[in-house]
Design a protein around this motif. Structure first.
Motif, short mmCIF file in Angstrom:
data_model
loop_
_atom_site.label_atom_id
_atom_site.label_comp_id
_atom_site.label_asym_id
_atom_site.label_seq_id
_atom_site.Cartn_x
_atom_site.Cartn_y
_atom_site.Cartn_z
N LYS A 142 3.65 8.98 3.47
CA LYS A 142 2.00 9.56 2.97
C LYS A 142 1.61 9.68 4.34
O LYS A 142 1.17 10.77 5.11
N SER A 143 2.58 9.24 5.94
CA SER A 143 2.25 9.61 7.03
C SER A 143 2.11 10.94 7.40
O SER A 143 1.98 11.47 8.64
N SER B 115 2.05 15.24 7.29
CA SER B 115 0.57 16.11 7.37
C SER B 115 0.56 16.72 6.09
O SER B 115 1.28 17.06 5.35
N SER B 116 -0.70 17.13 5.91
CA SER B 116 -1.00 17.40 4.43
C SER B 116 -0.66 18.95 4.40
O SER B 116 -0.85 19.07 3.44
N GLN C 103 -6.51 19.90 5.96
CA GLN C 103 -7.23 20.24 7.01
C GLN C 103 -5.30 20.02 7.68
O GLN C 103 -5.09 19.21 7.69
N TRP D 86 -5.01 16.38 8.61
CA TRP D 86 -4.96 15.27 8.41
C TRP D 86 -3.91 14.77 7.73
O TRP D 86 -2.31 15.86 7.52
N SER D 87 -3.27 13.56 7.77
CA SER D 87 -2.21 13.44 6.60
C SER D 87 -2.42 13.33 4.94
O SER D 87 -3.74 13.82 4.49
N GLN E 122 -1.79 10.81 3.16
CA GLN E 122 -3.17 9.49 3.15
C GLN E 122 -4.43 9.40 3.52
O GLN E 122 -4.89 9.60 2.39
N ASP E 123 -4.39 10.75 4.59
CA ASP E 123 -6.24 10.80 4.85
C ASP E 123 -6.84 11.85 3.42
O ASP E 123 -8.27 12.15 3.16
N ILE E 124 -6.38 12.82 2.53
CA ILE E 124 -6.53 13.70 1.64
C ILE E 124 -6.63 12.62 0.55
O ILE E 124 -7.06 13.48 -0.65
N GLY E 125 -6.30 11.62 0.17
CA GLY E 125 -6.94 11.02 -1.17
C GLY E 125 -4.96 10.49 -1.38
O GLY E 125 -4.91 10.24 -3.05
N THR F 44 -2.67 8.68 -2.15
CA THR F 44 -1.77 7.64 -1.78
C THR F 44 -0.40 6.91 -3.12
O THR F 44 0.11 5.95 -2.57
#
Length: 235
Positions: free
Chosen positions: A175-176, A178-179, A210, A213-214, A216-219, A221
């Motif tokens: 989850k950590s 990078s997106s 972006q 963003w990870s 998890q940051d973009i949703g 999970t």
């Protein structure tokens, strides 16, 4: 039916008794008594013959039933062996068919991917001018994918990409992570970001990614399915 040997044995065993009885009672026996004695002896022999006949018939029928049961058991065993053999042959043929189907499906997937790649190569150029950097980024920007974590690892999500050809590819990420790795993965399987984009399934919307963003940051999970879609260049 009683065998002649058995009747002969009983006649021979009764003959000494008849002679002994005749020897003792010859002076006192008359013709009538002699006839009655012979009749009794023959009646006894007839009764013994009937008993032996019934007993022999019963024994023969019992033996016949045992032989019949044994033959039936042998027939059932042969039928079971034949059925098991047919089942094994059917399973073997089914396994061969599944292998052929699997090879055929794999070939069809490869053909679909080849056609999709040829289609991408023959796509008309958009009317709007695209800078060379945006049209074909340098190879240095396409980073290598991180190593896939094991299934037992924690903080891991499974992401599936549904390609336009119908093929679905799955991979696990932390989850950590990078997106941006999602776009790197999409380009690595042959779908360039200049022509294709990613979107969520439910609700259907473009995936916002972006730098910095990870996942998890973009949703992302939980396990997620993303669609690889062709961009609309008409605008």
């Amino acid at each position: 039916m009683v065998s002649p040997g058995v009747v002969g044995i009983f006649l021979l065993s009764a003959l000494p008794l008849l002679c002994l009885e005749l020897r003792r009672g010859i002076p006192d026996l008359g013709i009538k008594d002699l006839i009655l004695l012979c009749g009794r002896i023959f009646l006894l022999l007839a009764l013994l013959t009937l008993i032996i006949s019934v007993t022999t018939s019963w024994l023969n029928s019992f033996k016949s039933s045992q032989v019949y049961l044994k033959e039936e058991e042998e027939k059932n065993e042969k039928k079971q062996k034949l059925v098991r053999k047919k089942q094994q042959e059917a399973q073997g043929e089914k396994g061969d068919e599944e292998l052929v189907l699997e090879n055929g499906s794999q070939t069809s997937f490869e053909t679909s991917d080849s056609r999709e790649a040829a289609k991408r190569r023959n796509l008309p150029k958009p009317l709007t001018k695209i800078s060379p950097s945006a049209e074909q980024p340098t190879q240095k920007k396409v980073l290598d994918l991180p190593e896939e974590p094991p299934e037992t690892a924690e903080e891991v999500v499974a992401i599936a990409l549904r390609c336009p050809s119908g093929k679905v590819l799955r991979r696990r990420f932390f989850k950590s992570c990078s997106s941006q790795v999602l776009f790197h993965w999409m380009m690595k399987i042959g779908y360039h970001t200049s022509t294709y984009s990613l979107s969520t399934s439910f609700p259907r919307r473009p995936l916002e990614v972006q730098e910095g963003w990870s996942l998890q940051d973009i949703g992302i999970t939980v396990d997620t399915v993303l669609n690889v879609e062709e961009k609309d260049h008409s605008n």
